[in-house]
Design a protein around this motif. Structure first.
Motif, PDB file in Angstrom:
ATOM      1  N   THR A 184       0.851  -1.182   0.000  1.00  0.00           N
ATOM      2  CA  THR A 184       0.000   0.000   0.000  1.00  0.00           C
ATOM      3  C   THR A 184       0.893   1.240   0.000  1.00  0.00           C
ATOM      4  O   THR A 184       1.730   1.399   0.886  1.00  0.00           O
ATOM      5  CB  THR A 184      -0.914   0.023   1.235  1.00  0.00           C
ATOM      6  N   ILE A 185       0.718   2.091  -1.004  1.00  0.00           N
ATOM      7  CA  ILE A 185       1.499   3.316  -1.148  1.00  0.00           C
ATOM      8  C   ILE A 185       0.531   4.487  -1.001  1.00  0.00           C
ATOM      9  O   ILE A 185      -0.347   4.691  -1.848  1.00  0.00           O
ATOM     10  CB  ILE A 185       2.200   3.391  -2.528  1.00  0.00           C
ATOM     11  N   ARG A 186       0.669   5.250   0.061  1.00  0.00           N
ATOM     12  CA  ARG A 186      -0.286   6.316   0.333  1.00  0.00           C
ATOM     13  C   ARG A 186       0.076   7.607  -0.419  1.00  0.00           C
ATOM     14  O   ARG A 186       0.944   7.628  -1.279  1.00  0.00           O
ATOM     15  CB  ARG A 186      -0.384   6.558   1.835  1.00  0.00           C
ATOM     16  N   GLU A 187      -0.607   8.688  -0.073  1.00  0.00           N
ATOM     17  CA  GLU A 187      -0.533   9.925  -0.840  1.00  0.00           C
ATOM     18  C   GLU A 187       0.863  10.562  -0.818  1.00  0.00           C
ATOM     19  O   GLU A 187       1.559  10.538   0.181  1.00  0.00           O
ATOM     20  CB  GLU A 187      -1.537  10.941  -0.286  1.00  0.00           C
ATOM     21  N   PHE A 188       1.229  11.144  -1.968  1.00  0.00           N
ATOM     22  CA  PHE A 188       2.430  11.983  -2.117  1.00  0.00           C
ATOM     23  C   PHE A 188       3.737  11.237  -1.836  1.00  0.00           C
ATOM     24  O   PHE A 188       4.730  11.855  -1.444  1.00  0.00           O
ATOM     25  CB  PHE A 188       2.331  13.221  -1.212  1.00  0.00           C
ATOM     26  N   CYS A 189       3.761   9.942  -2.039  1.00  0.00           N
ATOM     27  CA  CYS A 189       5.022   9.195  -1.893  1.00  0.00           C
ATOM     28  C   CYS A 189       5.849   9.321  -3.171  1.00  0.00           C
ATOM     29  O   CYS A 189       5.310   9.439  -4.274  1.00  0.00           O
ATOM     30  CB  CYS A 189       4.748   7.732  -1.585  1.00  0.00           C
ATOM     31  N   THR A 190       7.174   9.263  -3.009  1.00  0.00           N
ATOM     32  CA  THR A 190       8.084   9.323  -4.146  1.00  0.00           C
ATOM     33  C   THR A 190       9.040   8.136  -4.075  1.00  0.00           C
ATOM     34  O   THR A 190       9.776   7.983  -3.108  1.00  0.00           O
ATOM     35  CB  THR A 190       8.879  10.645  -4.157  1.00  0.00           C
ATOM     36  N   LEU A 191       9.014   7.303  -5.107  1.00  0.00           N
ATOM     37  CA  LEU A 191       9.893   6.143  -5.216  1.00  0.00           C
ATOM     38  C   LEU A 191      10.677   6.283  -6.516  1.00  0.00           C
ATOM     39  O   LEU A 191      10.084   6.304  -7.601  1.00  0.00           O
ATOM     40  CB  LEU A 191       9.094   4.836  -5.222  1.00  0.00           C
ATOM     41  N   ASN A 192      12.006   6.394  -6.415  1.00  0.00           N
ATOM     42  CA  ASN A 192      12.852   6.654  -7.583  1.00  0.00           C
ATOM     43  C   ASN A 192      13.549   5.394  -8.070  1.00  0.00           C
ATOM     44  O   ASN A 192      13.731   4.433  -7.310  1.00  0.00           O
ATOM     45  CB  ASN A 192      13.916   7.692  -7.242  1.00  0.00           C
ATOM     46  N   VAL A 193      13.975   5.419  -9.322  1.00  0.00           N
ATOM     47  CA  VAL A 193      14.757   4.308  -9.878  1.00  0.00           C
ATOM     48  C   VAL A 193      16.177   4.332  -9.319  1.00  0.00           C
ATOM     49  O   VAL A 193      16.615   5.301  -8.708  1.00  0.00           O
ATOM     50  CB  VAL A 193      14.788   4.370 -11.416  1.00  0.00           C
ATOM     51  N   GLY A 194      16.922   3.241  -9.547  1.00  0.00           N
ATOM     52  CA  GLY A 194      18.275   3.090  -9.025  1.00  0.00           C
ATOM     53  C   GLY A 194      19.312   3.830  -9.845  1.00  0.00           C
ATOM     54  O   GLY A 194      19.000   4.633 -10.739  1.00  0.00           O
TER      55      GLY A 194
END
Length: 262
Positions: A86-96
């Motif tokens: 579960t990924i909630r609001e305004f999360c940032t997940l970047n590539v490697g």
């Protein structure tokens, strides 16, 4: 496929027929999304991003964007997300980045609350909880069953062991051993994460040995090498119930190159 008419999904993206995509979301050409995943409104999923089954993305998250490393030159590095997250609001997940493993990884059954940031090459295991505003810098490694308190900042290349608990607004600039509860700025080890271990059905015998390991590292006056030798000597106690936990601790300590929180 339940795709809102205002969503933009690149024809080259690979989405299972059961994927849902909300209004005004954007999905790029190199994205793969598995069965049962729900993408809410106003979500951007881009980059070379692979997402497993039964994940839920709430509105306004940025998933798979270019990392924030100044050396990044557009290489096709990746973000891989497992199942049932579960990924909630305004999360940032970047590539490697190519300077490391080239992949940012989120395992299975994780709960990532609002405004969390997973920088390039971060690795998170399974069944972790990141409370609101937790920020993980590049190359951080997080084990399984870890809880990270809200507004916590974790410095580059830190390692967090299995079953650890990090308190609210902590500043993590050293490795956090397995099973420990830590908090503060500067960070301090407070106790064993007994509540978390009981919730995961650790027996009283296992918890007793883990408490002994805590005392040997933090309360005995031993050097770390002396503490490791004393922990090794605990093998076979309580009928060997905690020998696997001893392995977990010693393996973590042996791999620590930046020191552990003391």
């Amino acid at each position: 496929m339940a795709i809102h008419p205002t969503a933009i999904v690149d024809p080259a993206a690979e989405l299972d027929s059961s994927v849902e995509v909300g209004a005004y979301s954007l999905i790029g050409p190199h994205v793969k999304i598995g069965a049962g995943t729900k993408v809410g409104p106003h979500v951007v999923i881009e980059g070379h991003t692979t997402i497993g089954r039964d994940n839920t993305f709430f509105q306004f998250s940025s998933i798979g964007a270019a990392n924030q490393d100044k050396k990044y030159a557009g290489e096709p590095t990746t973000l891989v997300i497992g199942d049932r997250n579960t990924i909630r609001e305004f999360c940032t997940l970047n590539v490697g980045t190519v300077q490391d493993r080239g992949e940012t990884t989120l395992g299975h059954d994780n709960w990532i609350m609002a405004y969390c940031h997973l920088a390039h090459d971060v690795v998170i295991g399974n069944e972790c909880v990141l409370a609101n505003g937790a920020t993980l810098a590049g190359h951080v490694q997080v084990g399984d069953h870890v809880t990270i308190g809200g507004l916590t900042g974790i410095l580059q290349r830190m390692r967090i062991g299995d079953h650890a608990m990090i308190g609210f607004q902590a500043h993590v600039a050293q490795d956090v051993p397995p099973f420990m509860t830590v908090d503060g700025n500067p960070l301090s080890a407070r106790a064993v994460n007994v509540v978390g271990l009981k919730r995961r059905d650790f027996s009283a015998e296992r918890i007793g040995v883990i408490r002994q390991m805590y005392k040997l590292i933090y309360r005995s006056g031993h050097t770390l090498d002396e503490a490791k030798a004393a922990i090794e000597a605990l093998r076979g106690s309580e009928g060997g119930a905690a020998d696997g936990d001893i392995d977990t601790m010693l393996t973590f300590l042996a791999a620590s190159t930046r020191g552990i929180v003391r």
